[in-house]
Design a protein around this motif. Structure first.
Motif, mmCIF file in Angstrom:
data_model
loop_
_atom_site.group_PDB
_atom_site.id
_atom_site.type_symbol
_atom_site.label_atom_id
_atom_site.label_comp_id
_atom_site.label_asym_id
_atom_site.label_seq_id
_atom_site.Cartn_x
_atom_site.Cartn_y
_atom_site.Cartn_z
ATOM 1 N N GLY A 170 0.818 -1.205 0.000
ATOM 2 C CA GLY A 170 0.000 0.000 0.000
ATOM 3 C C GLY A 170 0.844 1.244 0.000
ATOM 4 N N TRP A 171 0.192 2.356 -0.208
ATOM 5 C CA TRP A 171 0.924 3.606 -0.141
ATOM 6 C C TRP A 171 0.078 4.652 0.562
ATOM 7 C CZ3 TRP A 171 -1.203 1.431 -4.308
ATOM 8 C CH2 TRP A 171 -2.048 2.175 -5.121
ATOM 9 N N VAL A 172 0.759 5.417 1.365
ATOM 10 C CA VAL A 172 0.106 6.457 2.142
ATOM 11 C C VAL A 172 0.580 7.794 1.601
ATOM 12 C CG1 VAL A 172 -0.190 7.427 4.423
ATOM 13 C CG2 VAL A 172 0.131 4.993 4.151
ATOM 14 N N VAL A 173 -0.333 8.679 1.392
ATOM 15 C CA VAL A 173 0.035 10.035 1.011
ATOM 16 C C VAL A 173 -0.595 10.946 2.056
ATOM 17 C CG1 VAL A 173 -0.016 11.753 -0.796
ATOM 18 C CG2 VAL A 173 0.011 9.344 -1.380
ATOM 19 N N ASP A 174 0.184 11.273 3.074
ATOM 20 C CA ASP A 174 -0.301 12.219 4.068
ATOM 21 C C ASP A 174 0.863 13.123 4.448
ATOM 22 O OD1 ASP A 174 1.293 10.669 5.631
ATOM 23 O OD2 ASP A 174 -0.252 10.034 7.022
ATOM 24 N N GLY A 175 0.638 14.007 5.401
ATOM 25 C CA GLY A 175 1.652 15.002 5.724
ATOM 26 C C GLY A 175 3.009 14.392 5.992
ATOM 27 N N LEU A 176 3.031 13.326 6.815
ATOM 28 C CA LEU A 176 4.309 12.726 7.201
ATOM 29 C C LEU A 176 5.020 12.107 6.002
ATOM 30 C CD1 LEU A 176 6.267 11.823 9.367
ATOM 31 C CD2 LEU A 176 4.788 9.885 9.833
#
Lengths: 101, 683
Positions: free
Chosen positions: B100-106
Motif C-alpha cells: 500500500g501507499w500512504v500520502v499524508d503530511g508525514l
C-alpha cells in the motif's frame, strides 16, 4: 409358412458359402463363396422386411447397402488376387502363407 | 497492471473528512518507490552500456521522486492531503499481506526530503565516484537505498514497513562495504548490519504484538484501535511501544545501538550523506512519528515516552562529546548526526511530533550538505583526517562557504534552519516539563541546552581545523568540479531557508503539512515564538562558537598539539568512545566467538554427529537387508517368473499363427457357432 421356406433357402446358401470359403483352394472361388454368403444374408433381410412390412422398408434398403458393399469388396478383392497372381503366378490360398510366424 | 492497481486503489481508498484525497497525484504515488527500484534493475542490466554508466538512470529516478515529492508538498500545503490505499498480495488466515501507499503530511515530507537531498547527493556522487571501478554497481545499490527508504515511508502497513526497513539495511550493508578490498570496511558493513539486526528483533516483536492484538498490519487499523481506546491493545501497548522503540533505536542509532553509525563512515561519502540526511537513520524517527498516537494517547504506551526521552538525552549529549575528540572529519559529522538524532528522539519522547519531524526535515538539508562538503575536502586532500587538512578556505572557497553555512545551521544560529527546529524542540521539552514530563523533562531540557553548546563547540573545531591555519596535507588541494559544488550550493540555500517553514506565530506551514493525517496527533503547537528560551539557546550556541574559536583558532604549528583536552578522565573516556565498543567486543562478541562457539561446535561434532551417524548406520543395515533379501530374492524372482512364463507362453502360442487364412476362417465360424450354442443353452 412362406417365411420359413425362404429362411431354409438362405441357410442352405449360407452353408454352401461357408463350405466354399473353408474348402476351395482357388482365391477367386473363395471370393465367390463369400458372395454366396452375402446373398443368403440379403435373402433373409428382404424376407424379414417383407414379413414385418414396416413403412421405411428397412430390410430391403439394407439389402441394397449389402449389395453395394459386396460390389466394392469384390472389386478390391479381385484386384488383389490379380496382383497376387501376377507376382506369384498362383491364386492358391494355401500358398499365401506369408504372414505366419 | 496499472489499471488493476488503480481499480484496487479506488476500491480501497480511504478518505478523511476535511482533507482532500489528493486526486490523481496521490493515486499514482505508488510510482514514488517503484521508479527508483525499476531504475535499480535497469542500471544492473543495462547500466554499463549507457553513456554515463547508469548514473543518468539513477539521477532521473531521483529527479522524478524530487519533483513528485515537491508537487505533493505544494498540494498538501494548500489543501492538506490524506490518501491511503492498499493492494492485497496474499492472505494468511485472517491476516492480509498488502502493498500500500500512504500520502499524508508525514509521508509527503519524507518523499520530499528523500527526493531533494537524494537529487543533490546523486548529482554530487557523479563527480565524487568518477573513476571508481564499480561505478555502475555503486549507483545500482545507491538507487536501491533510496528506493528502499521510499518503500518504507510509503507503506500503509507494517509488513511493507519491515520490507523497506530490511532493504534499507541491505543497501546500507552493500554501500558501507563498497570498498570491500579493505577488510576494515567489510567489518564496518557487517557491524552496521548486525547491530541493526539485533535491534530489528524489537521491531518484529512490536509488530507481532500489535498485529496479533489488533488483527491487522495496517497502520490505519492500528491507529483506529488506539483512537477507539481498544482495551486489548491498551494492555500490551507498553511492551509493544517499547519493542517498536528498540527497533527505532537500531535504525536511528540511539544509545546503546549507536556504535554502527560512526563505523559506517567506511562507505563512500555520498553514502554517508544520504544515510545521515534522508534514507536510513531517519527511519526510526519516522516510525515513532508514524506510530505517534500509540505513544501519545493516554492509557497506551505513554510510559514509554520517559524511556524515549532518557535514551534521546543520553544519546544527544554523550555522542556530542565524542565528536570533540575525533580526528576523522566524517566521524565528527557522524557523531554530530547521532547527537541530532538524539534531539529528534527527545522531541518524540516529549510528545512533540511536529518538533521532532521538523528537526528531521531541516537536519536532512544541512547534514547532507556537511557530508558533501567533507567529501569535497576528502576528494581534494585524499585523507579523512583533519590533521592532514587546514587552510583550505583559500583553495576551496565554495566548499568553505557552504561548510560554514552548514555548521552554523547545525549549531543553530539565527536565522538558519537548525535554529528554528532546535528551538522548537527545546520549547517542546519545556512545555512537557511543565506538563506530564515533570522533573525528568526539566533535566532533559538542561541536557539539551548543554548539547547545543557542545554542538557549536565541535563544529567550530571542525571548521577551524579544516579550513583555517596552514595546510598540513600532502596532496595538492583544489576546488571540486561544478558537478560537486552545485549540489553544495543548492543544499546550502535550503539550509538557510528550510527553517522558515515553521516559525511559531508567523508562519506555521510545516505544522499544517504534518497535521494532514487521518488521526489526531495530540501534539502541542506553539502559538508564538518563545523568545526567552531562544535567547538562552542562542547565548549557549554563541558561547560554544566563541570557546571553539578561542581554543582552536591559533597558529597552525601548534594546532594539532592543542587538539587535546588533557583532561585526565574525560579525554581517554571520549577517545575510547566510552569503551562501549570494547565492551561489545569483549563482553558480547568474544564470549560468543570463544566458549559459546566452541561449545556449540563440540555439541555439533560429538552429539549431533553421533545421532546422525547412528541413523546413517541403521539405515545402511536396513537397506542391505532390503536389497539382499527382499529386492534380489523376492521381487526379482517374481519378476523373472512372470517374464519367463510370458516368454514360454508366447513360444507355444506362436505356432497357431499359421498364415493360412482358411484355418482362421474356420476358427472364426467355429467361434460363432460356439457363441450361438452358448447363447441358446444359457438363455
Amino acid at each position: 409358412m412362406t417365411v420359413s421356406q425362404f429362411l431354409v433357402l438362405g441357410a442352405l446358401l449360407f452353408s454352401i458359402g461357408i463350405y466354399g470359403v473353408l474348402v476351395r483352394r482357388n482365391a477367386v472361388l473363395v471370393l465367390l463363396s463369400v458372395e454366396l454368403m452375402l446373398a443368403a444374408v440379403n435373402i433373409n433381410m428382404v424376407v424379414f422386411g417383407a414379413d414385418i412390412g414396416d413403412l421405411l422398408l428397412a430390410g430391403q434398403v439394407f439389402a441394397l447397402f449389402v449389395i453395394t458393399v459386396a460390389a466394392a469388396e469384390v472389386g478390391i478383392g479381385l484386384a488383389i488376387i490379380v496382383l497376387i497372381f501376377r507376382n506369384r503366378s498362383s491364386a492358391n490360398v494355401d500358398e499365401l502363407d506369408l504372414m505366419r510366424w | 497492471m496499472t489499471n488493476v492497481l488503480i481499480a484496487y486503489a479506488e476500491e480501497g481508498a480511504h478518505e478523511v473528512a476535511g482533507l482532500v484525497d489528493g486526486g490523481i497525484l496521490a493515486q499514482y504515488a505508488w510510482l514514488i518507490p517503484v521508479v527508483p527500484l525499476v531504475a535499480m534493475f535497469l542500471i544492473v542490466f543495462v547500466g554499463k552500456r549507457l553513456p554515463m554508466k547508469g548514473w543518468e538512470l539513477a539521477e532521473a529516478s531521483m529527479l522524478f521522486v524530487a519533483v513528485y515529492g515537491v508537487a505533493l508538498l505544494v498540494t498538501n500545503a494548500s489543501n492538506g492531503i490524506s490518501y491511503e490505499s492498499s493492494v492485497e498480495i496474499a492472505r494468511i488466515g485472517s491476516f492480509v499481506i498488502e502493498w500500500g501507499w500512504v500520502v499524508d503530511g508525514l509521508s509527503i515530507m519524507m518523499y520530499t526530503v528523500v527526493g531533494v537531498v537524494g537529487l543533490a547527493v546523486f548529482t554530487y556522487a557523479k563527480g565524487y565516484m568518477k573513476g571508481d571501478i564499480r561505478f555502475t554497481w555503486f549507483f545500482a545499490a545507491f538507487t536501491m537505498f533510496a528506493g528502499a527508504m521510499l518503500v518504507l515511508v510509503s507503506s500503509a502497513n507494517m509488513i511493507q514497513l519491515i520490507v523497506g526497513w530490511e532493504l534499507v539495511g541491505l543497501a546500507s550493508y552493500l554501500l558501507i562495504g563498497h570498498y570491500w578490498e579493505d577488510h576494515e570496511n567489510n567489518a564496518a558493513a557487517t557491524k552496521a548490519f548486525l547491530t541493526n539486526k539485533i535491534a530489528d528483533v524489537g521491531l518484529f516483536v512490536g509488530v507481532i504484538i500489535i498485529a496479533v492484538t489488533v488483527g491487522s498490519f495496517r497502520f490505519d487499523a492500528i491507529l483506529q484501535a488506539v483512537a477507539d481506546g481498544d482495551s486489548a491493545l491498551a494492555q500490551v501497548a507498553f511492551w509493544a511501544g517499547l519493542a517498536l522503540f528498540i527497533g527505532a533505536m537500531g535504525k536511528s542509532a540511539q544509545f546503546p545501538f549507536h556504535v554502527w553509525l560512526p563505523d559506517a563512515m567506511a562507505g563512500p561519502t555520498p553514502v554517508s550523506s544520504l544515510m545521515h540526511a534522508a534514507t536510513m537513520v531517519t527511519a526510526g524517527v519516522y516510525l515513532l512519528g508514524r506510530m505517534f498516537p500509540l505513544f501519545q494517547t493516554d492509557g497506551f504506551a505513554t510510559d514509554v515516552k520517559a524511556i524515549i526521552l532518557v535514551v534521546g538525552a543520553v544519546t544527544l549529549f554523550a555522542t556530542g562529546l565524542v565528536a570533540l575528540v575525533q580526528d576523522d572529519i566524517k566521524k565528527v559529522l557522524a557523531y554530530s548526526t547521532l547527537s541530532q538524532l538524539g534531539y529528534m528522539t527527545v522531541a518524540m519522547g516529549a510528545g512533540a511530533y511536529t518538533a521532532g519531524l521538523f528537526h528531521l526535515f531541516t537536519h536532512a538539508f544541512f547534514k547532507g550538505l556537511l557530508f558533501l562538503c567533507a567529501g569535497s575536502v576528502i576528494h581534494a586532500v585524499h585523507s579523512n583526517n583533519m590533521s592532514d587538512m587546514g587552510g583550505l578556505r583559500r583553495t576551496m572557497p565554495w566548499t568553505f562557504r557552504t561548510f560554514v553555512i552548514g555548521s552554523l545551521a547545525l549549531a543553530g544560529v539565527f536565522p538558519l534552519a537548525g535554529f528554528w527546529s532546535k528551538d522548537e524542540i527545546l520549547a517542546s521539552v519545556q512545555y512537557d516539563a511543565s506538563g506530564s514530563g515533570g522533573t525528568l523533562a526539566s533535566a532533559v531540557l538542561v541536557v539539551a541546552i548543554a548539547g547545543a553548546f557542545v554542538t557549536a563547540f565541535y563544529m567550530a573545531r571542525a571548521v577551524y581545523l579544516t579550513f583555517f591555519g596552514e595546510y598540513k596535507g600532502h596532496a595538492q588541494p583544489h576546488e571540486s568540479p561544478k558537478v560537486m559544488t552545485y549540489p553544495l550550493i543548492g543544499l546550502g540555500a535550503l539550509s538557510i531557508v528550510a527553517g522558515f517553514a515553521n516559525v511559531p506565530g508567523l508562519y506555521g506551514g510545516f505544522t499544517e503539512w504534518l497535521a494532514a493525517r487521518p488521526f489526531v496527533m495530540g501534539d502541542h503547537h506553539f502559538e508564538s515564538f518563545n523568545f526567552g528560551l531562544a535567547g538562552i539557546g542562542m547565548a549557549v550556541v554563541l558561547a560554544g562558537i566563541v570557546a571553539g574559536t578561542l581554543l582552536w583558532r591559533r597558529d597552525a604549528a601548534t594546532q594539532r598539539d592543542r587538539d587535546r583536552f588533557r583532561i585526565p578522565v574525560l579525554y581517554p573516556l571520549l577517545s575510547h568512545k566510552y569503551y562501549i565498543d570494547d565492551f561489545y567486543m569483549k563482553g558480547v562478541i568474544d564470549p560468543i566467538k570463544g566458549p559459546i562457539a566452541r561449545f556449540v561446535d563440540w555439541t555439533n561434532t560429538t552429539i549431533i554427529d553421533a545421532v546422525v551417524n547412528a541413523f546413517g548406520g541403521v539405515a545402511r543395515v536396513l537397506s542391505r537387508v532390503v536389497y539382499g533379501g527382499i529386492d534380489q530374492r523376492g521381487i526379482d524372482l517374481a519378476i523373472n517368473a512372470i517374464a519367463g512364463g510370458t516368454g514360454e507362453a508366447g513360444e507355444a502360442l506362436r505356432r497357431t499363427t499359421t498364415g493360412r487364412m482358411q484355418q482362421y476362417a474356420g476358427a472364426l465360424f467355429a467361434g460363432a457357432v460356439l457363441l450361438v450354442l452358448g447363447f441358446l443353452i444359457f438363455t
